[in-house]
Design an enzyme around this catalytic site. Structure first.
Site, short mmCIF file in Angstrom:
data_model
loop_
_atom_site.label_atom_id
_atom_site.label_comp_id
_atom_site.label_asym_id
_atom_site.label_seq_id
_atom_site.Cartn_x
_atom_site.Cartn_y
_atom_site.Cartn_z
CD GLN A 126 23.93 54.58 -13.31
OE1 GLN A 126 23.36 55.14 -14.24
NE2 GLN A 126 23.97 55.07 -12.09
CD GLU A 244 22.73 59.06 -12.55
OE1 GLU A 244 23.00 58.33 -11.58
OE2 GLU A 244 21.96 58.73 -13.46
C1 LIG Z 1 15.90 56.60 -20.54
C2 LIG Z 1 16.32 55.97 -19.26
C3 LIG Z 1 17.65 55.64 -19.07
C4 LIG Z 1 18.04 55.00 -17.90
N1 LIG Z 1 19.36 54.62 -17.78
C5 LIG Z 1 19.74 53.90 -16.69
C6 LIG Z 1 21.07 53.38 -16.60
O1 LIG Z 1 21.92 53.58 -17.49
N2 LIG Z 1 21.38 52.62 -15.52
C7 LIG Z 1 20.51 52.39 -14.51
O2 LIG Z 1 20.88 51.73 -13.55
N3 LIG Z 1 19.24 52.87 -14.56
C8 LIG Z 1 18.84 53.61 -15.63
N4 LIG Z 1 17.54 54.09 -15.71
C9 LIG Z 1 16.58 53.70 -14.68
C10 LIG Z 1 16.11 54.83 -13.79
O3 LIG Z 1 17.08 55.18 -12.86
C11 LIG Z 1 14.80 54.35 -13.13
O4 LIG Z 1 13.83 54.23 -14.15
C12 LIG Z 1 14.32 55.30 -12.07
O5 LIG Z 1 15.15 55.26 -10.94
C13 LIG Z 1 12.86 54.97 -11.64
O6 LIG Z 1 12.74 53.62 -11.29
P1 LIG Z 1 11.61 52.70 -11.92
O7 LIG Z 1 11.63 52.87 -13.39
O8 LIG Z 1 11.80 51.33 -11.37
O9 LIG Z 1 10.23 53.29 -11.42
P2 LIG Z 1 9.56 53.09 -9.97
O10 LIG Z 1 10.61 53.21 -8.92
O11 LIG Z 1 8.76 51.84 -10.01
O12 LIG Z 1 8.62 54.34 -9.88
C14 LIG Z 1 7.35 54.41 -10.54
C15 LIG Z 1 6.69 55.71 -10.16
O13 LIG Z 1 6.43 55.77 -8.75
C16 LIG Z 1 7.03 56.92 -8.17
N5 LIG Z 1 7.56 56.61 -6.84
C17 LIG Z 1 8.30 55.51 -6.51
N6 LIG Z 1 8.64 55.56 -5.20
C18 LIG Z 1 8.10 56.71 -4.70
C19 LIG Z 1 8.10 57.32 -3.41
N7 LIG Z 1 8.74 56.77 -2.38
N8 LIG Z 1 7.48 58.51 -3.26
C20 LIG Z 1 6.82 59.09 -4.31
N9 LIG Z 1 6.77 58.55 -5.55
C21 LIG Z 1 7.41 57.37 -5.75
C22 LIG Z 1 8.16 57.31 -9.13
O14 LIG Z 1 8.46 58.68 -9.04
C23 LIG Z 1 7.55 56.94 -10.48
O15 LIG Z 1 6.74 57.98 -10.93
C24 LIG Z 1 17.12 54.74 -16.87
C25 LIG Z 1 15.77 55.11 -17.05
C26 LIG Z 1 15.38 55.71 -18.22
C27 LIG Z 1 13.93 56.07 -18.40
#
Ligand SMILES: Cc1cc2nc3c(=O)[nH]c(=O)nc-3n(C[C@H](O)[C@H](O)[C@H](O)COP(=O)(O)OP(=O)(O)OC[C@H]3O[C@@H](n4cnc5c(N)ncnc54)[C@H](O)[C@@H]3O)c2cc1C
Length: 387
Positions: A126, A244
């Protein structure tokens, strides 16, 4: 309330159990029960066995090759397989892109892609998240520019689970930079063997290689691989995310986790905490069954599935914490190597101790992936509570 199974459902559960006992390799089962990491083959061999039986697509409508089961059969299938120590079905093909293709794809795309997903002969990953586009997914910048009957794709995806095992990746790409963010996104299928696709591992806290960066550098993708209309990929993206989040509550695995905790400790104060988490798992199971019944009556998974995702994540993390407490001081040595079957290390403490700490660290992911807990709470407050 009579919760006993009807004879036909008991017969179905027995059939699933017999299938698992015949087809699941003892080595794979042992990895599940001892909390070790799987190899690619553990998943592929098992999923292909399910595919041959016509069960891998157990959530698909009959006309696309699903077995036509109701909610009860689906529930029994998932629970019996978890009890038997089967690995979780990798969701990217069968639970994510498959439903997108049969819902939004052309007849030709269905014919081309669905059989490989149903048989698990083609592995998917994905490509949604990017550096700078996780929670704020619509901010994604991977660019696809049309040149004749191809798109030229440039950008980076990150946290891509199992990209190193993937034959294909489904990606959200930006096809219009002028429109509102959500209106300039398309849903594109990319063959991982295409020149310009590079996968770089990210090693997690438990030592496992499950996630990756994926770099897309002038990747030439046929327009025939676009699902739905250009710039309307956000519709597919949202449809997929709701599916999902439904599966991500992981109730059957948590039930197995509660059983494992009981086997680890006979301390009365632990028994009370285990009983508490057991009740939480049962309450979540009831809520998930309610959501599944709504779907069985023709409804789509709605925003309320976010509550299941939040509770499912909290419960999985709590079970990992209790496992640490149950093994006491033996949880302290950090022994990630013990999770790999080819290690020659000698465990410190009893056999069941080494996975406790790595698993605890690994489970931090559950409140992040599939949309973080904070994001799910935002969805519930807006779409369910109307705040
Ligand atoms: C083990 C693992 C597997 C994954 N596998 C996939 C995959 O196969 N494909 C894929 O596409 N993605 C994958 N992901 C990515 C995952 O979907 C993202 O990590 C997730 O959506 C969070 O985005 P970010 O890491 O950019 O954090 P950010 O969006 O930068 O968030 C950082 C922090 O800020 C908080 N935050 C952000 N915006 C807000 C808001 N508006 N209000 C309140 N709090 C907020 C979040 O909750 C978090 O605590 C994976 C992640 C992990 C850890």
């Amino acid at each position: 309330m009579d919760l006993a199974l009807k004879p036909e459902h008991q017969a179905f559960a027995d059939e699933v159990r017999e299938f698992a006992r015949k087809n699941l390799s003892p080595a794979t089962k042992e990895k599940t029960l001892s909390g070790k990491h799987y190899d690619r083959d553990d998943h592929v061999v098992w999923q292909q066995a399910l595919g041959r039986q016509g069960w891998l697509t157990y959530t698909w409508p009959k006309k696309y090759g699903g077995p036509g089961w109701g909610v009860t059969e689906r529930y029994l299938f998932e629970n019996v397989l978890a009890e038997e120590g089967a690995p979780r079905i990798i969701p990217f093909g069968v639970k994510m892109v498959g439903p997108v293709i049969y819902t939004f794809g052309t007849a030709e795309q269905k014919e081309r892609f669905l059989p490989g997903i149903a048989a698990s002969t083609v592995a998917w990953c994905q490509g949604y998240s990017e550096p700078g586009a996780g929670s704020d997914l619509a901010n994604l910048r991977t660019r696809a520019v049309r040149e004749g009957d191809h798109y030229i794709v440039n950008g980076q995806k990150t946290w891509t689970s199992y990209a190193h095992w993937g034959d294909w990746i489904f990606c959200l790409v930006r096809t219009n930079t002028e429109a509102k963010p959500q209106e300039g996104i398309s849903f594109l299928l990319i063959d991982m063997k295409t020149p310009g696709v590079t996968v770089r591992p990210i090693i997690m806290l438990d030592g496992a290689h499950a996630v990756n960066d994926v770099f897309l550098d002038n990747v030439k993708v046929p327009v025939a691989n676009l699902i739905g209309k250009e710039n309307e990929g956000w519709t597919c993206a949202k449809f997929l995310l709701a599916n999902e989040r439904l599966g991500i509550a992981e109730v059957p695995a948590s039930k197995r986790g509660v059983g494992m905790l009981r086997a680890l400790s006979d301390d009365p104060s632990m028994a009370e905490r285990i009983a508490d988490i057991d009740l939480q798992v049962q309450a979540l199971e009831m809520s998930e069954l309610r959501a599944l019944s709504t779907m069985a009556l023709g409804g789509a998974p709605g925003p309320e599935v976010s509550t299941l995702k939040v509770r499912g994540s909290e419960i999985q993390q709590r079970i990992a914490e209790l496992a640490m407490e149950a093994v006491g001081e033996y949880a302290a040595p950090y022994q990630p190597g013990m999770l790999f079957h080819d290690t020659n290390e000698t465990p410190v403490g009893p056999d069941h101790a080494p996975p406790a700490a790595p698993r605890y660290f690994n489970m931090r992911k559950t409140s992040i992936y599939g949309g973080s807990t904070e994001i799910q709470k935002n969805i519930v407050s807006k779409m369910v509570l109307g705040l």
